[in-house]
Design an enzyme around this catalytic site. Structure first.
Site, mmCIF file in Angstrom:
data_model
loop_
_atom_site.group_PDB
_atom_site.id
_atom_site.type_symbol
_atom_site.label_atom_id
_atom_site.label_comp_id
_atom_site.label_asym_id
_atom_site.label_seq_id
_atom_site.Cartn_x
_atom_site.Cartn_y
_atom_site.Cartn_z
ATOM 1 C CG ASP A 46 33.271 -31.941 -11.709
ATOM 2 O OD1 ASP A 46 32.383 -31.191 -12.136
ATOM 3 O OD2 ASP A 46 33.545 -33.056 -12.224
ATOM 4 C CG ASN A 91 28.370 -25.937 -19.266
ATOM 5 O OD1 ASN A 91 28.919 -25.073 -19.941
ATOM 6 N ND2 ASN A 91 29.038 -26.946 -18.725
ATOM 7 C CG HIS A 140 31.380 -26.185 -13.842
ATOM 8 N ND1 HIS A 140 31.811 -27.490 -13.838
ATOM 9 C CD2 HIS A 140 30.209 -26.179 -14.531
ATOM 10 C CE1 HIS A 140 30.941 -28.245 -14.515
ATOM 11 N NE2 HIS A 140 29.964 -27.477 -14.946
ATOM 12 C CG HIS A 154 26.075 -27.633 -12.022
ATOM 13 N ND1 HIS A 154 24.977 -28.183 -12.654
ATOM 14 C CD2 HIS A 154 27.121 -27.813 -12.873
ATOM 15 C CE1 HIS A 154 25.337 -28.695 -13.820
ATOM 16 N NE2 HIS A 154 26.637 -28.470 -13.991
HETATM 17 P P1 AMP Z 1 27.682 -29.873 -16.571
HETATM 18 O O1 AMP Z 1 28.298 -30.633 -17.722
HETATM 19 O O2 AMP Z 1 27.902 -28.403 -16.605
HETATM 20 O O3 AMP Z 1 26.222 -30.266 -16.383
HETATM 21 O O4 AMP Z 1 28.475 -30.338 -15.289
HETATM 22 C C1 AMP Z 1 28.159 -31.488 -14.572
HETATM 23 C C2 AMP Z 1 29.363 -31.824 -13.768
HETATM 24 O O5 AMP Z 1 28.989 -32.738 -12.771
HETATM 25 C C3 AMP Z 1 30.500 -32.481 -14.570
HETATM 26 O O6 AMP Z 1 31.668 -31.676 -14.486
HETATM 27 C C4 AMP Z 1 30.667 -33.831 -13.897
HETATM 28 O O7 AMP Z 1 32.010 -34.247 -13.828
HETATM 29 C C5 AMP Z 1 30.086 -33.566 -12.529
HETATM 30 N N1 AMP Z 1 29.573 -34.742 -11.829
HETATM 31 C C6 AMP Z 1 28.770 -35.713 -12.341
HETATM 32 N N2 AMP Z 1 28.487 -36.630 -11.397
HETATM 33 C C7 AMP Z 1 29.120 -36.230 -10.260
HETATM 34 C C8 AMP Z 1 29.222 -36.743 -8.946
HETATM 35 N N3 AMP Z 1 28.592 -37.888 -8.583
HETATM 36 N N4 AMP Z 1 29.968 -36.079 -8.046
HETATM 37 C C9 AMP Z 1 30.606 -34.951 -8.399
HETATM 38 N N5 AMP Z 1 30.547 -34.391 -9.625
HETATM 39 C C10 AMP Z 1 29.816 -35.028 -10.552
#
Ligand code: AMP
Length: 114
Positions: free
Chosen positions: A31, A87, A102, A100
């Protein structure tokens, strides 16, 4: 045709990411804004927006995501203690609409989650 998701662009190497696992069904990368010493995302290649959009046809794929999550945690020394979070919907904090999981580890976690 609908726009590619951010995570599809990572899968297709259009956007760089620290990829730590890959198989025919899914990919995992760190992340970009880690919430724990170890924080990875396990993402299906299939761009399902969220769990609520999965169907019976995705039953096996959903299982593979959990197995990949456990493998990723294990391979990074956290096989015995990790938190998985998914989420579903903007109201609970989803920001990327490509399913996804986490995988968080390396610190203590409270329950219930905030
Ligand atoms: P969510 O809020 O559950 O949709 O999680 C999305 C996650 O994607 C967040 O924890 C972000 O920090 C992560 N994220 C967003 N853009 C990127 C990226 N380019 N590379 C890696 N993680 C990312």
């Amino acid at each position: 045709m609908s726009e590619k998701t951010l995570f599809t662009r990572i899968i297709e190497r259009e956007i760089p990411a620290d990829i730590i696992y890959e198989d025919e069904h899914c990919i995992a990368f760190r992340d970009i804004n880690p919430q724990a010493p170890f924080h990875a995302l396990v993402v299906p290649r299939k761009p399902i927006a969220m769990v609520a959009d999965a169907t019976a046809a995705d039953e096996v794929l959903l299982g593979k995501l959990l197995l990949a999550a456990a493998q990723v945690a294990r391979e990074h020394g956290h096989g015995d203690a990790f938190r998985l979070a998914v989420n579903n919907g903007a109201a609970v904090g989803q920001t990327v609409f490509h399913l996804h999981v986490h995988v968080l580890a390396g610190r203590s976690f409270s329950w219930p989650p905030g």
